[in-house]
Scaffold this motif. Structure first.
Motif, PDB file in Angstrom:
ATOM      1  N   GLY A  69       6.200  -3.443   9.291  1.00 36.52           N
ATOM      2  CA  GLY A  69       7.156  -3.497   8.192  1.00 36.52           C
ATOM      3  C   GLY A  69       8.317  -2.555   8.467  1.00 36.52           C
ATOM      4  O   GLY A  69       8.936  -2.604   9.532  1.00 36.52           O
ATOM      5  N   PRO A  70       8.602  -1.631   7.545  1.00 37.20           N
ATOM      6  CA  PRO A  70       9.742  -0.737   7.713  1.00 37.20           C
ATOM      7  C   PRO A  70       9.431   0.538   8.496  1.00 37.20           C
ATOM      8  O   PRO A  70      10.311   1.369   8.697  1.00 37.20           O
ATOM      9  N   VAL A  71       8.180   0.733   8.974  1.00 34.89           N
ATOM     10  CA  VAL A  71       7.815   1.990   9.635  1.00 34.89           C
ATOM     11  C   VAL A  71       7.183   1.718  11.001  1.00 34.89           C
ATOM     12  O   VAL A  71       6.652   0.637  11.251  1.00 34.89           O
ATOM     13  N   ARG A  72       7.241   2.720  11.855  1.00 40.65           N
ATOM     14  CA  ARG A  72       6.585   2.653  13.166  1.00 40.65           C
ATOM     15  C   ARG A  72       5.506   3.723  13.187  1.00 40.65           C
ATOM     16  O   ARG A  72       5.799   4.917  13.017  1.00 40.65           O
ATOM     17  N   VAL A  73       4.256   3.310  13.410  1.00 46.24           N
ATOM     18  CA  VAL A  73       3.137   4.242  13.312  1.00 46.24           C
ATOM     19  C   VAL A  73       2.116   3.986  14.418  1.00 46.24           C
ATOM     20  O   VAL A  73       2.068   2.907  15.009  1.00 46.24           O
ATOM     21  N   THR A  74       1.273   5.010  14.665  1.00 47.40           N
ATOM     22  CA  THR A  74       0.154   4.903  15.586  1.00 47.40           C
ATOM     23  C   THR A  74      -1.136   5.017  14.784  1.00 47.40           C
ATOM     24  O   THR A  74      -1.355   6.019  14.103  1.00 47.40           O
ATOM     25  N   MET A  75      -1.984   3.981  14.859  1.00 46.17           N
ATOM     26  CA  MET A  75      -3.236   3.949  14.109  1.00 46.17           C
ATOM     27  C   MET A  75      -4.251   3.112  14.880  1.00 46.17           C
ATOM     28  O   MET A  75      -3.910   2.480  15.894  1.00 46.17           O
ATOM     29  N   LEU A  76      -5.500   3.085  14.409  1.00 44.42           N
ATOM     30  CA  LEU A  76      -6.484   2.165  14.976  1.00 44.42           C
ATOM     31  C   LEU A  76      -6.026   0.731  14.704  1.00 44.42           C
ATOM     32  O   LEU A  76      -5.433   0.438  13.666  1.00 44.42           O
ATOM     33  N   GLU A  77      -6.328  -0.160  15.624  1.00 47.84           N
ATOM     34  CA  GLU A  77      -5.830  -1.536  15.532  1.00 47.84           C
ATOM     35  C   GLU A  77      -6.186  -2.238  14.211  1.00 47.84           C
ATOM     36  O   GLU A  77      -5.312  -2.864  13.606  1.00 47.84           O
ATOM     37  N   PRO A  78      -7.441  -2.154  13.728  1.00 52.49           N
ATOM     38  CA  PRO A  78      -7.736  -2.819  12.447  1.00 52.49           C
ATOM     39  C   PRO A  78      -6.917  -2.249  11.287  1.00 52.49           C
ATOM     40  O   PRO A  78      -6.523  -2.992  10.387  1.00 52.49           O
ATOM     41  N   ALA A  79      -6.649  -0.948  11.312  1.00 58.29           N
ATOM     42  CA  ALA A  79      -5.845  -0.329  10.254  1.00 58.29           C
ATOM     43  C   ALA A  79      -4.404  -0.827  10.308  1.00 58.29           C
ATOM     44  O   ALA A  79      -3.767  -1.064   9.272  1.00 58.29           O
ATOM     45  N   LEU A  80      -3.880  -1.010  11.537  1.00 48.92           N
ATOM     46  CA  LEU A  80      -2.517  -1.531  11.681  1.00 48.92           C
ATOM     47  C   LEU A  80      -2.410  -2.942  11.131  1.00 48.92           C
ATOM     48  O   LEU A  80      -1.446  -3.281  10.429  1.00 48.92           O
ATOM     49  N   LYS A  81      -3.394  -3.780  11.450  1.00 52.43           N
ATOM     50  CA  LYS A  81      -3.364  -5.160  10.951  1.00 52.43           C
ATOM     51  C   LYS A  81      -3.443  -5.184   9.425  1.00 52.43           C
ATOM     52  O   LYS A  81      -2.756  -5.977   8.766  1.00 52.43           O
ATOM     53  N   SER A  82      -4.285  -4.325   8.866  1.00 51.53           N
ATOM     54  CA  SER A  82      -4.402  -4.248   7.411  1.00 51.53           C
ATOM     55  C   SER A  82      -3.104  -3.749   6.792  1.00 51.53           C
ATOM     56  O   SER A  82      -2.658  -4.242   5.751  1.00 51.53           O
ATOM     57  N   LEU A  83      -2.465  -2.786   7.458  1.00 54.32           N
ATOM     58  CA  LEU A  83      -1.189  -2.257   6.967  1.00 54.32           C
ATOM     59  C   LEU A  83      -0.112  -3.330   7.011  1.00 54.32           C
ATOM     60  O   LEU A  83       0.752  -3.396   6.127  1.00 54.32           O
ATOM     61  N   HIS A  84      -0.136  -4.178   8.037  1.00 56.86           N
ATOM     62  CA  HIS A  84       0.797  -5.317   8.103  1.00 56.86           C
ATOM     63  C   HIS A  84       0.657  -6.180   6.842  1.00 56.86           C
ATOM     64  O   HIS A  84       1.662  -6.581   6.239  1.00 56.86           O
ATOM     65  N   THR A  85      -0.578  -6.455   6.445  1.00 55.81           N
ATOM     66  CA  THR A  85      -0.819  -7.274   5.249  1.00 55.81           C
ATOM     67  C   THR A  85      -0.243  -6.615   4.010  1.00 55.81           C
ATOM     68  O   THR A  85       0.393  -7.273   3.180  1.00 55.81           O
ATOM     69  N   VAL A  86      -0.448  -5.302   3.883  1.00 56.88           N
ATOM     70  CA  VAL A  86       0.073  -4.569   2.725  1.00 56.88           C
ATOM     71  C   VAL A  86       1.589  -4.701   2.638  1.00 56.88           C
ATOM     72  O   VAL A  86       2.147  -5.051   1.590  1.00 56.88           O
ATOM     73  N   PHE A  87       2.273  -4.464   3.758  1.00 58.02           N
ATOM     74  CA  PHE A  87       3.738  -4.494   3.737  1.00 58.02           C
ATOM     75  C   PHE A  87       4.287  -5.901   3.553  1.00 58.02           C
ATOM     76  O   PHE A  87       5.345  -6.083   2.931  1.00 58.02           O
ATOM     77  N   GLU A  88       3.591  -6.893   4.083  1.00 60.16           N
ATOM     78  CA  GLU A  88       4.025  -8.281   3.853  1.00 60.16           C
ATOM     79  C   GLU A  88       3.963  -8.621   2.372  1.00 60.16           C
ATOM     80  O   GLU A  88       4.866  -9.282   1.832  1.00 60.16           O
ATOM     81  N   ASN A  89       2.914  -8.178   1.699  1.00 58.29           N
ATOM     82  CA  ASN A  89       2.778  -8.437   0.261  1.00 58.29           C
ATOM     83  C   ASN A  89       3.826  -7.681  -0.543  1.00 58.29           C
ATOM     84  O   ASN A  89       4.378  -8.206  -1.517  1.00 58.29           O
ATOM     85  N   ILE A  90       4.108  -6.450  -0.138  1.00 55.37           N
ATOM     86  CA  ILE A  90       5.149  -5.673  -0.828  1.00 55.37           C
ATOM     87  C   ILE A  90       6.507  -6.350  -0.652  1.00 55.37           C
ATOM     88  O   ILE A  90       7.286  -6.454  -1.607  1.00 55.37           O
ATOM     89  N   LYS A  91       6.785  -6.813   0.557  1.00 54.51           N
ATOM     90  CA  LYS A  91       8.091  -7.438   0.825  1.00 54.51           C
ATOM     91  C   LYS A  91       8.290  -8.698  -0.001  1.00 54.51           C
ATOM     92  O   LYS A  91       9.395  -8.957  -0.504  1.00 54.51           O
ATOM     93  N   ARG A  92       7.221  -9.492  -0.146  1.00 57.25           N
ATOM     94  CA  ARG A  92       7.331 -10.704  -0.969  1.00 57.25           C
ATOM     95  C   ARG A  92       7.596 -10.354  -2.425  1.00 57.25           C
ATOM     96  O   ARG A  92       8.353 -11.048  -3.110  1.00 57.25           O
ATOM     97  N   ALA A  93       6.961  -9.300  -2.919  1.00 54.23           N
ATOM     98  CA  ALA A  93       7.080  -8.944  -4.331  1.00 54.23           C
ATOM     99  C   ALA A  93       8.344  -8.150  -4.632  1.00 54.23           C
ATOM    100  O   ALA A  93       8.964  -8.343  -5.678  1.00 54.23           O
ATOM    101  N   ASP A  94       8.735  -7.244  -3.721  1.00 54.94           N
ATOM    102  CA  ASP A  94       9.878  -6.363  -3.994  1.00 54.94           C
ATOM    103  C   ASP A  94      10.540  -5.989  -2.667  1.00 54.94           C
ATOM    104  O   ASP A  94      10.298  -4.920  -2.107  1.00 54.94           O
TER     105      ASP A  94
END
Length: 301
Positions: A180-205
């Motif tokens: 989304g709007p940030v660049r981060v280093t995390m475990l791969e499953p956490a990154l994929k989950s974070l992608h989902t969070v930001f996609e939902n935020i972008k659709r809503a706001d």
């Protein structure tokens, strides 16, 4: 307040049955025939019966009217209490609103120009967090000992400062990505989950989405103030976020409006919000115990 019209409508709806009963009776006054001097016994008996029935009907209607009045009184009192509560909440928000926090991004993304700050000011207004200690339910925090048992230690020797991860298995799962709007280093499953969070935020706001910034994710260190207790950041399972580059104050029980909106999307995805901690930390988001167990069951960690 927008509830004032609601009160008027509620009163009108409750009074309507009363008017339905009273008006026809008022209009019928004097219209009933009167017995003449030549009335026979059966006519008199029928008239007496009518009077008795009428009196019984009147008593029932009085009871109905009393019940309607009581219901009306209760409804008005409840609405009045609700209006007062909302007015108090608005007053509090106005007191805390607009108080800017300390600057600095600590990460990538976000906007530091004055125009951007003006456009995002509504999201950085400071508000009280309602019932914050219960926000994360039914999710539960994954403690340091639980994660160590599940994943192993990220490194053996810790300090208060960020150090490299040395655990080969965990290190192999680390990814650095633009999420989304940030660049981060995390475990791969956490990154994929974070992608989902930001996609939902972008659709809503989308406006809020573009104002989100990070104050850090992976940081292999011990929890400050402790000795040897791993922070969730040490495993690449947590991220600190801010809105429009403005950091939220720590442990004051209040937070930026934008973070309260973001928190709902993280909760839906199975993340814990730091605002629910005993020491409120509204910028902090971490993967819940339930989410980690889900990933383990799926063979992702």
């Amino acid at each position: 307040m927008r509830l004032i019209p609601a009160i008027i409508i509620a009163v009108a709806l409750l009074i309507a049955p009363v008017l339905w009963i009273v008006l026809p009776r008022a209009l019928d006054i004097g219209r009933k025939p009167v017995l003449g001097p030549d009335a026979d016994a059966s006519s008199i008996a029928a008239a007496v019966e009518d009077v008795i029935i009428e009196n019984l009907n009147q008593e029932n209607q009085v009871i109905l009217l009393q019940e309607s009045v009581e219901a009306l009184r209760d409804t008005v009192e409840k609405l009045s209490t609700r209006v007062q509560k909302l007015e108090a909440e608005v007053a509090q928000a106005m007191v805390f609103g607009g108080r800017t926090q300390g600057g600095g991004t600590g990460g990538t993304g976000g906007s530091q120009d004055p125009i951007g700050e003006i456009e995002g000011s509504e999201y950085t207004e400071v508000v009280l967090i309602f019932d914050r200690t219960n926000f994360n339910k039914p999710l539960s925090v994954a403690g340091s000992s639980f994660i160590v048992e599940l994943l192993g230690k990220p490194r053996e020797v810790l300090s208060d400062n960020c150090q490299p991860m040395t655990n080969p298995k965990l290190k192999a799962m680390l990814r650095t990505e633009q999420v989304g709007p940030v660049r981060v280093t995390m475990l791969e499953p956490a990154l994929k989950s974070l992608h989902t969070v930001f996609e939902n935020i972008k659709r809503a706001d989308p406006k809020l989405h573009d104002l989100i910034n990070t104050a850090g994710a992976l940081c292999v260190r011990q929890i400050r103030g402790t000795s040897g207790r791993y922070s969730n950041h040490a495993f690449g399972l947590a991220v600190d976020l801010n809105v429009n580059g403005q950091l939220d104050n720590f442990t004051d029980g209040k937070t930026q409006l934008g973070l309260t909106i973001i928190a709902d999307f993280f909760h839906e995805e199975g993340w814990i919000w730091g605002a629910g901690f005993r020491r409120e930390d509204s910028m902090h988001f971490e993967v819940s115990k339930e989410k980690l167990l889900e990933w383990r069951a799926a063979g992702l960690i």
